[in-house]
Design a protein around this motif. Structure first.
Motif, PDB file in Angstrom:
ATOM      1  N   LEU A   1     -11.516   9.187  -6.591  1.00  0.00           N
ATOM      2  CA  LEU A   1     -10.057   9.123  -6.486  1.00  0.00           C
ATOM      3  C   LEU A   1      -9.382  10.352  -7.088  1.00  0.00           C
ATOM      4  CD1 LEU A   1      -9.060   5.431  -7.328  1.00  0.00           C
ATOM      5  CD2 LEU A   1      -9.397   6.497  -5.104  1.00  0.00           C
ATOM      6  N   ASP A   2      -8.516  10.975  -6.299  1.00  0.00           N
ATOM      7  CA  ASP A   2      -7.621  11.969  -6.876  1.00  0.00           C
ATOM      8  C   ASP A   2      -6.398  11.229  -7.413  1.00  0.00           C
ATOM      9  OD1 ASP A   2      -5.774  11.522  -4.676  1.00  0.00           O
ATOM     10  OD2 ASP A   2      -6.926  12.936  -3.472  1.00  0.00           O
ATOM     11  N   GLU A   3      -5.563  11.911  -8.170  1.00  0.00           N
ATOM     12  CA  GLU A   3      -4.460  11.239  -8.843  1.00  0.00           C
ATOM     13  C   GLU A   3      -3.462  10.643  -7.849  1.00  0.00           C
ATOM     14  OE1 GLU A   3      -3.220   9.415 -11.987  1.00  0.00           O
ATOM     15  OE2 GLU A   3      -4.937  10.771 -11.986  1.00  0.00           O
ATOM     16  N   LYS A   4      -3.238  11.316  -6.737  1.00  0.00           N
ATOM     17  CA  LYS A   4      -2.291  10.812  -5.735  1.00  0.00           C
ATOM     18  C   LYS A   4      -2.785   9.496  -5.134  1.00  0.00           C
ATOM     19  CE  LYS A   4      -0.180  11.963  -1.261  1.00  0.00           C
ATOM     20  NZ  LYS A   4      -0.151  12.941  -0.138  1.00  0.00           N
ATOM     21  N   THR A   5      -4.058   9.456  -4.731  1.00  0.00           N
ATOM     22  CA  THR A   5      -4.612   8.239  -4.125  1.00  0.00           C
ATOM     23  C   THR A   5      -4.654   7.111  -5.138  1.00  0.00           C
ATOM     24  OG1 THR A   5      -5.987   9.649  -2.705  1.00  0.00           O
ATOM     25  CG2 THR A   5      -6.537   7.308  -2.790  1.00  0.00           C
ATOM     26  N   ARG A   6      -5.008   7.449  -6.388  1.00  0.00           N
ATOM     27  CA  ARG A   6      -5.039   6.433  -7.442  1.00  0.00           C
ATOM     28  C   ARG A   6      -3.676   5.768  -7.606  1.00  0.00           C
ATOM     29  NH1 ARG A   6      -7.287   9.240 -10.968  1.00  0.00           N
ATOM     30  NH2 ARG A   6      -9.356   8.262 -10.876  1.00  0.00           N
ATOM     31  N   LYS A   7      -2.636   6.557  -7.672  1.00  0.00           N
ATOM     32  CA  LYS A   7      -1.282   6.007  -7.848  1.00  0.00           C
ATOM     33  C   LYS A   7      -0.879   5.147  -6.659  1.00  0.00           C
ATOM     34  CE  LYS A   7       0.571   9.513 -10.990  1.00  0.00           C
ATOM     35  NZ  LYS A   7       1.519  10.646 -11.158  1.00  0.00           N
ATOM     36  N   GLN A   8      -1.211   5.611  -5.444  1.00  0.00           N
ATOM     37  CA  GLN A   8      -0.885   4.839  -4.242  1.00  0.00           C
ATOM     38  C   GLN A   8      -1.611   3.494  -4.238  1.00  0.00           C
ATOM     39  OE1 GLN A   8      -2.002   7.619  -1.169  1.00  0.00           O
ATOM     40  NE2 GLN A   8       0.074   8.471  -0.997  1.00  0.00           N
ATOM     41  N   MET A   9      -2.876   3.520  -4.662  1.00  0.00           N
ATOM     42  CA  MET A   9      -3.668   2.286  -4.699  1.00  0.00           C
ATOM     43  C   MET A   9      -3.141   1.330  -5.762  1.00  0.00           C
ATOM     44  SD  MET A   9      -7.852   2.002  -4.776  1.00  0.00           S
ATOM     45  CE  MET A   9      -8.112   2.984  -3.306  1.00  0.00           C
ATOM     46  N   MET A  10      -2.729   1.857  -6.909  1.00  0.00           N
ATOM     47  CA  MET A  10      -2.153   1.026  -7.960  1.00  0.00           C
ATOM     48  C   MET A  10      -0.848   0.383  -7.494  1.00  0.00           C
ATOM     49  SD  MET A  10      -2.921   3.420 -11.325  1.00  0.00           S
ATOM     50  CE  MET A  10      -2.181   2.311 -12.529  1.00  0.00           C
ATOM     51  N   ILE A  11      -0.022   1.154  -6.799  1.00  0.00           N
ATOM     52  CA  ILE A  11       1.232   0.619  -6.268  1.00  0.00           C
ATOM     53  C   ILE A  11       0.949  -0.493  -5.265  1.00  0.00           C
ATOM     54  CG2 ILE A  11       3.207   1.169  -4.776  1.00  0.00           C
ATOM     55  CD1 ILE A  11       3.206   3.980  -6.142  1.00  0.00           C
ATOM     56  N   ALA A  12      -0.061  -0.283  -4.390  1.00  0.00           N
ATOM     57  CA  ALA A  12      -0.423  -1.301  -3.396  1.00  0.00           C
ATOM     58  C   ALA A  12      -0.930  -2.567  -4.076  1.00  0.00           C
ATOM     59  CB  ALA A  12      -1.479  -0.749  -2.445  1.00  0.00           C
ATOM     60  N   ALA A  13      -1.707  -2.426  -5.156  1.00  0.00           N
ATOM     61  CA  ALA A  13      -2.221  -3.597  -5.877  1.00  0.00           C
ATOM     62  C   ALA A  13      -1.085  -4.397  -6.490  1.00  0.00           C
ATOM     63  CB  ALA A  13      -3.203  -3.147  -6.956  1.00  0.00           C
ATOM     64  N   VAL A  14      -0.107  -3.704  -7.069  1.00  0.00           N
ATOM     65  CA  VAL A  14       1.047  -4.392  -7.653  1.00  0.00           C
ATOM     66  C   VAL A  14       1.858  -5.092  -6.557  1.00  0.00           C
ATOM     67  CG1 VAL A  14       3.232  -4.055  -8.878  1.00  0.00           C
ATOM     68  CG2 VAL A  14       1.157  -2.896  -9.672  1.00  0.00           C
ATOM     69  N   LYS A  15       2.010  -4.441  -5.407  1.00  0.00           N
ATOM     70  CA  LYS A  15       2.696  -5.067  -4.259  1.00  0.00           C
ATOM     71  C   LYS A  15       1.993  -6.359  -3.860  1.00  0.00           C
ATOM     72  CE  LYS A  15       4.772  -1.310  -1.530  1.00  0.00           C
ATOM     73  NZ  LYS A  15       4.622  -0.567  -0.253  1.00  0.00           N
ATOM     74  N   ALA A  16       0.663  -6.314  -3.844  1.00  0.00           N
ATOM     75  CA  ALA A  16      -0.117  -7.495  -3.458  1.00  0.00           C
ATOM     76  C   ALA A  16       0.156  -8.649  -4.409  1.00  0.00           C
ATOM     77  CB  ALA A  16      -1.608  -7.154  -3.451  1.00  0.00           C
ATOM     78  N   ALA A  17       0.194  -8.364  -5.711  1.00  0.00           N
ATOM     79  CA  ALA A  17       0.448  -9.420  -6.699  1.00  0.00           C
ATOM     80  C   ALA A  17       1.862  -9.954  -6.581  1.00  0.00           C
ATOM     81  CB  ALA A  17       0.195  -8.878  -8.106  1.00  0.00           C
ATOM     82  N   LYS A  18       2.821  -9.059  -6.374  1.00  0.00           N
ATOM     83  CA  LYS A  18       4.223  -9.481  -6.244  1.00  0.00           C
ATOM     84  C   LYS A  18       4.434 -10.340  -5.007  1.00  0.00           C
ATOM     85  CE  LYS A  18       6.614  -5.841  -8.816  1.00  0.00           C
ATOM     86  NZ  LYS A  18       7.542  -4.683  -8.741  1.00  0.00           N
ATOM     87  N   ALA A  19       3.687 -10.053  -3.948  1.00  0.00           N
ATOM     88  CA  ALA A  19       3.855 -10.785  -2.693  1.00  0.00           C
ATOM     89  C   ALA A  19       3.540 -12.266  -2.836  1.00  0.00           C
ATOM     90  CB  ALA A  19       2.967 -10.170  -1.608  1.00  0.00           C
ATOM     91  N   VAL A  20       2.683 -12.610  -3.802  1.00  0.00           N
ATOM     92  CA  VAL A  20       2.293 -14.021  -3.987  1.00  0.00           C
ATOM     93  C   VAL A  20       2.749 -14.561  -5.343  1.00  0.00           C
ATOM     94  CG1 VAL A  20       0.318 -13.847  -2.423  1.00  0.00           C
ATOM     95  CG2 VAL A  20       0.008 -13.336  -4.855  1.00  0.00           C
TER      96      VAL A  20
END
Length: 451
Positions: free
Chosen positions: A246-265
């Motif tokens: 993971l580069d820093e950009k992809t890491r941040k995008q993946m972290m944002i997506a994980a938080v979105k997933a948790a918020k969705a439920v």
């Protein structure tokens, strides 16, 4: 805060939870099978109760017996650990009906995310990238039609799958019908649900997961990633953080997506969002695990947070006291799963009495286990007997430290997988960080050719 917690598990994870409770001043109740009467978790707990025979179905999955012990012992909460009943929505629902706090998410949340088809739809609606595929297919004819649209290779996946069960890779239409019926039958036998859906098989890929902590007040923190691509038959062998891919950009995008997933439920407690990462750095949601992961110790070492203690605090109604900006990772951490098995004989499980035991030490070396000298490893349960975890300033230093720790680990009386783990750590693909989920297949083929 709870004053007494029942641990509905065994082995190293039961010991891990008991230690966390002790640090928090919480009394513990252990359950055990007849085969585990001398187990370490039984000895460490404040109270211990036998809940059935040797087989998992007769003891650690014996829901009436476990709930009876919880009520009669006065336990206010149950920690399920991982595996066994940790993602059993029915068990959680019964805990709720008995006014016993379940240290994890609600039964409805587990049910929704355990339905992998429903989870995919929810994530897609929330804007989380999802692997191309189709929803549940009811029969072979419709499944074949969808498979032709998706293209080969593809994966057949059980809606209620887990632990590698109910998954089949299909490379051509000729293989499809047998694979579909096989996956469905396996899922029906294992989970009581034979429904399957299809996904495009993306390869080569890395398996990367994001660890979350979510409280009851919609506060979420992401504790970073774990790389879990060294797998054999969908079972992880080595995990590390940070991921070398993971580069820093992809890491941040993946972290944002994980938080979105948790918020969705509106997720609550510890959870893990698992992603597939392709060679172009595109990532796709795979599933969300609604429990403590086996490899949680990797994140604990790299962040300095005690995930088990935070699970307990969140279940008791506490707010997260850490914000995302306060989460930092330190160095590189690698974990090897130590299994009682013989890799030279097809990874055949091993049982027997431990005649000699020496565990590695030194700074930033951790060995989570429930074995001890003269302990008898029973033949009835999962073969994992420990998790060896090391931390160092850099990845090359962590690899060297792990190899040293493995060489020091001595367990006589049973077979263990120590030597093959050391070989993996020396493999060029692992050393460069370029390994993917097909690493073990190639590694075993190369090993076989050289023997």
């Amino acid at each position: 805060m709870f004053s007494k917690i029942l641990i509905a598990n065994r082995g190293e994870i039961a010991v891990r939870i008991i230690r966390a409770c002790r640090e928090m001043g919480i009394s513990t109740v252990a359950i055990y099978s007849q085969a585990d009467k001398d187990a370490m978790h039984v000895q460490l707990a404040d109270e211990s109760y036998c809940v059935g025979g040797n087989r998992v179905a007769d003891s650690y999955l014996n829901i009436p017996a476990i709930l009876t012990v919880a009520v009669e012992s006065g336990a206010q909460a149950i920690h399920p650990g991982y595996g066994l009943l940790s993602e059993n929505a029915k068990f959680v629902s019964l805990c709720e009906q008995c006014n016993i706090n379940f240290i994890g998410p609600t039964s409805s949340m587990i049910g929704m995310l355990g339905d992998k088809d429903m989870a995919r739809k929810t994530m897609r609606a929330a804007g989380v990238p999802v692997t191309p595929g189709c929803d549940i297919v009811e029969d072979v004819a419709r499944a074949k039609a969808e498979a032709e649209k998706i293209g080969f290779p593809l994966l057949i996946k059980a809606r209620s799958g887990g632990g590698g069960k109910g998954i089949r890779r299909v490379d051509s239409i000729d293989q499809f019908e047998d694979a579909f019926l096989s996956a469905s039958s396996e899922a029906q036998a294992a989970f009581g649900d034979g429904a399957c859906y299809l996904e495009k098989f993306i390869f080569p890929v890395k398996h990367i997961e994001m660890q979350l902590l979510c409280d009851k007040y919609d506060n979420i923190i992401c504790l970073g990633e774990r790389e879990c691509s060294v797998q054999r038959k969908n079972q992880k062998m080595i995990e590390e953080s940070p991921s070398p891919a993971l580069d820093e950009k992809t890491r941040k995008q993946m972290m944002i997506a994980a938080v979105k997933a948790a918020k969705a439920v509106h997720y609550v407690n510890a959870g893990t969002v698992e992603f597939l990462l392709d060679k172009e750095n595109n990532f796709y949601f795979m599933e969300m695990n609604t429990r403590l992961q086996v490899e949680h110790g990797v994140t604990e070492m790299v962040t300095g947070l005690d995930i088990v203690q935070w699970q307990i605090r969140i279940a008791a109604g506490a707010k997260l006291t850490r914000t995302q900006d306060s989460i930092f990772t330190h160095g590189n951490v690698i974990e090897c799963r130590i299994n009682a098995e013989n890799p030279e004989k097809g990874f055949r499980p091993s049982c027997g009495r431990i005649r000699r035991l020496h565990t590695p030490g030194g700074s930033f070396v951790r060995f989570d286990t429930a074995i001890y000298q003269d302990y008898f490893v029973p033949p009835f349960y999962d073969s994992m007997i420990g998790k060896l975890i090391v931390q160092a300033r850099t990845r090359p230093e962590a690899i060297r430290k792990m190899k040293m720790a493995l060489s020091e680990l001595t367990i006589e009386g049973i077979d263990i997988n120590r030597n093959i783990l050391a070989e993996i750590l020396s493999d060029e693909k692992f050393v460069t960080g370029e390994y993917t989920t097909d690493f073990m297949r190639e590694f075993e083929e190369k090993r076989k050719a050289e023997s």
